[in-house]
Design an enzyme around this catalytic site. Structure first.
Site, PDB file in Angstrom:
ATOM      1  CD  GLU A  87     -45.865 -20.211  -8.456  1.00 34.08           C
ATOM      2  OE1 GLU A  87     -46.355 -21.338  -8.210  1.00 34.08           O
ATOM      3  OE2 GLU A  87     -44.665 -19.943  -8.288  1.00 34.08           O
ATOM      4  CG  HIS A 156     -35.515 -18.831 -14.816  1.00 24.45           C
ATOM      5  ND1 HIS A 156     -36.250 -19.983 -14.800  1.00 24.45           N
ATOM      6  CD2 HIS A 156     -35.225 -18.572 -13.526  1.00 24.45           C
ATOM      7  CE1 HIS A 156     -36.376 -20.401 -13.551  1.00 24.45           C
ATOM      8  NE2 HIS A 156     -35.762 -19.565 -12.754  1.00 24.45           N
TER       9      HIS A 156
END
Ligand SMILES: Cc1ncc(C[n+]2csc(CCOP(=O)(O)OP(=O)(O)O)c2C)c(N)n1
Ligand SMILES: [Mg+2]
Lengths: 374, 324
Positions: A87, A156
């Site tokens: 990322e 999450h």
């Protein structure tokens, strides 16, 4: 019933400030949020060859919930590609490509993973235009998703957009409806600045009217999604739906809530919210994140700054419980504000004291439950 | 040696089969990343570790947790979201922890625990402890910057850590060769200065032998720094959830077939005398039954648990003053 909530957002009403987006005429077609995102990407890629799309798993069989489905077939693996699990570097790559004239859309299946991209986003993307004296631009869109329920838990589930609202040079948008999902994404792609585009996984299931043509829902314009007189109810991202449900509950006790969707969090259309609060004298902001230093804090602060000495205003913020998101279902239910709690808080604010009123759940206003596995 | 190995393998396999069986009832409101097919790696690598040695894992850590001796009741209760779970229903299946068994937790953000394991190993070295740290992660994790950065530091400081890359060939639905220009993870470890070994075919006996040698070398001081293993293995089930994913089209059942035929659970079963095997299996089945009942009968956490543990209670202002 979800469709009703969304369609209601397009019934014509008067915009509070001249700057606010006015409701669009009811279009013929209904699309899901997922398809609206997909269509916006498709149409913009078709229109502009400099738009490229990448991110982990954008080309895999699940195609990011379907939002990237068919695009690699249509535009080829040079313009649409999955990335390594990298990322940080891939964000830097996106910035470099943008500096060179491409318009990258970088996709993250979870907003939580953006924490790995922070350096590039905050220190480079946000600052390049300014620190190079306007000589360069970074037309970058970063799409990321917020999860909820089914034990998605600590890492999450986070709605971290206020991190980005804090930093000059970044735009932040969190569309609620399929209509705005499409219009905001097109606006974001065409923007010459980095735009953080935030989706909520539960919203992906929503359906609503979406015109086939290309249109934009522009930065810095909020929408009054349901007019009212007694309390201004601002709901961000998924919490907009809970606010619209809360407004139905409040009807039962004769409280009229004016519901506003800010849509764009940066730049923020504070005028529309201020005008509403000038009328109602009461403001409840419900965020899909923590309240401390969050979007709700910012909205309340700006409204109070503007109305102090002008209008007596009562305010209340609601958001995640100030803890890490737990996975156990009863704890998780307690973690999130829901429509009934929002309604009760609004009712108390209107009456100035505790009314001990908590509405019975109406089945048609129940939240959609996400089913695993995800 | 085969009997404990078989017990570990069989226990992991059966627990996960049980999880997959229960899953459709919606009682486990939790994502489950099963390691069915990959059990051999955790079972073999953890076998030479002592209880006080430390492992760090990932969201796909049921196998590591069990192989290291993690408590089964607490694990299942956690997946049911019960207050008796190993994190009291707060972390769920992706954050299993059992400090007593040396399981130091797991992260849902790929790659994060690699560095945490290195930091733990730094402390071990500083305190001159005999502990060995083992870091488990996937092939996908090796693409994150933290992988390279952590390996470099571990080599620089000669830390007592063993890195175990469980290479199942995929990150979700994307094959290693679609993500790595040079799909040679051992090569990258070597470039960082680590002795690195590639173990093919999910071969539990080789893994066991090599892990034992590496652990012994650290214990005896013949090795003075980290070691690296890349263990080739294969996930039989979908990335997350109890089903299969062959119908998605990114991999075929025929690709999986040789791995399924080369089932290490069966392989080791055949090496254990029948009587002993039956005993192991009966004991594991009884343990599972008991643990499932425990999880089902446990209560959900009290709502007051929502706000506890945000900060560790030991670090109250009073405690901090006292420590100073
Ligand atoms: C930093 C980060 N990026 C992306 C993800 C989404 N994601 C979850 S699992 C996974 C694949 C990881 O593959 P690998 O490391 O090989 O482990 P495996 O699942 O195969 O055990 C990805 C990309 C994540 N959890 N964290
Ligand atoms: Mg893998």
């Amino acid at each position: 019933m979800e469709t009703t909530l969304c369609i209601d957002q397009y019934t014509p009403h008067k915009s509070a400030s001249s700057g606010a987006a006015v409701a669009s005429p009811k279009p013929e077609r209904t699309l899901s949020y997922v398809d609206a995102v997909r269509e916006a990407t498709d149409q913009e890629m078709d229109r502009d060859a400099s738009v490229i799309l990448f991110g982990l798993d954008v080309d895999d069989p699940k195609a990011i919930q379907g939002t990237t489905r068919g695009l690699v077939e249509k535009y080829g693996p040079e313009r649409v590609f999955g990335t390594p699990l990298s990322e940080d570097a891939m964000t830097g790559v996106a910035i470099g490509a943008a500096l060179a004239g491409l318009r990258p859309i970088h996709v993250h299946i979870r907003m939580d993973f953006l924490m790995l991209s922070m350096n590039q986003l905050v220190n480079v993307a946000a600052k390049s235009s300014y620190m190079y004296g306007g000589k360069v631009k970074v037309p970058l869109v970063v799409r990321s998703m917020i999860g909820k329920s089914w034990g998605q838990g600590a890492q999450h589930s986070q709605g971290l957009y206020s991190f980005f609202m804090h930093v000059p040079g970044l735009k932040v948008v969190a569309p609620t409806t399929p209509y705005d999902a499409k219009g905001c994404l097109i606006a974001a792609i065409r923007d010459d600045n980095p735009v953080m585009y935030v989706e909520h996984r539960i919203l992906h299931f929503q359906k609503g009217p979406v015109p086939e043509k290309l249109y934009t829902v522009n930065p810095g314009k909020a929408r009054i999604t349901s007019p009212g007189d007694d309390v201004t109810l601002v709901g961000i991202s998924y919490m907009q739906l809970e606010c619209l449900r809360a407004q139905r509950y409040l009807d039962d006790v004769g409280v009229s809530a004016e519901v506003i969707d800010p849509i764009w969090l940066a730049p923020l259309d504070i005028d529309t919210i201020v005008e509403s609060v000038r009328k109602t004298g009461r403001l409840v902001v419900v965020d899909n994140g923590w309240t401390s230093c969050g979007a709700s804090a910012e909205i309340v602060a700006q409204v109070t700054e503007r109305l102090q000495g002008v209008r007596d205003v009562r305010v209340q913020r609601l958001g995640f419980a100030p803890v890490t998101c737990p996975t156990s279902p009863p704890l998780e239910a307690e973690f999130y504000p829901d429509s009934r709690r929002i309604a009760a808080v609004c009712n108390d604010l209107v009456h100035g004291k505790s009314q001990n009123w908590y509405p019975d759940e109406r089945p048609e206003l129940k939240d959609l439950e996400f089913k695993g596995p995800f | 040696m085969y009997e404990p190995l078989y017990k570990s393998l069989y226990r992991i396999r059966r627990v996960e089969e049980e999880v997959a069986r229960i899953y459709p009832t919606d009682k486990l409101k939790s994502p489950v990343h099963l390691s069915i097919g990959q059990e051999a790696v955790a079972a073999a690598m953890c076998a030479p570790l002592d209880r006080h040695d430390i492992v760090f894992g990932t969201y796909r850590s049921h196998a590591t947790y069990l192989a290291k001796g993690g408590d089964l009741k607490a694990m299942l209760a956690e997946m049911y979201g019960k207050g008796t779970g190993c994190t009291k229903g707060k972390g769920g299946s992706m954050h299993l922890i059992d400090i007593d068994a040396g399981v130091m937790g797991a992260s849902a953000v790929v790659g994060t625990t690699i560095a945490n394991a290195v930091g733990y190993a730094y402390s071990v070295k500083l305190k001159k402890q005999s502990t060995i740290v083992m870091s488990f992660f996937g092939d996908g994790a090796s693409e994150e910057g933290v992988f390279a950065e952590s390996l470099n530091f571990a080599v620089l400081k000669k830390l007592p850590i063993i890195f175990v890359c469980e290479n199942n060939g995929y990150a979700i639905h994307t094959h290693q060769t679609k993500r790595q220009g040079l799909p040679d993870i051992c090569g990258r470890a070597r470039a960082a200065g680590l002795p690195a070994e590639l173990i093919e075919d999910n071969d539990i006996l080789t893994m066991h032998e090599r892990a034992t040698a590496a652990v012994n070398a650290l214990r005896e001081g013949t090795a003075t720094g980290p070691a690296f293993f890349e263990c080739k293995t294969y996930r039989w089930k979908e990335h997350v959830g109890p089903g299969e994913d062959f119908k998605l089209g990114f991999r075929s059942k025929s690709e999986a077939q040789p791995w399924i035929e080369n089932d290490q659970v069966k392989r080791v079963a055949a090496l254990v005398p029948a009587v002993a095997r039956k005993q192991i299996e009966a004991a594991v089945e009884a343990e599972i039954q008991e643990a499932v009942a425990f999880a089902e009968n446990s209560e959900f956490p009290d709502l007051s648990e929502l706000t506890t543990d945000v900060f560790h209670t030991v670090s109250t202002p009073a405690a901090i003053q006292k420590a100073a």
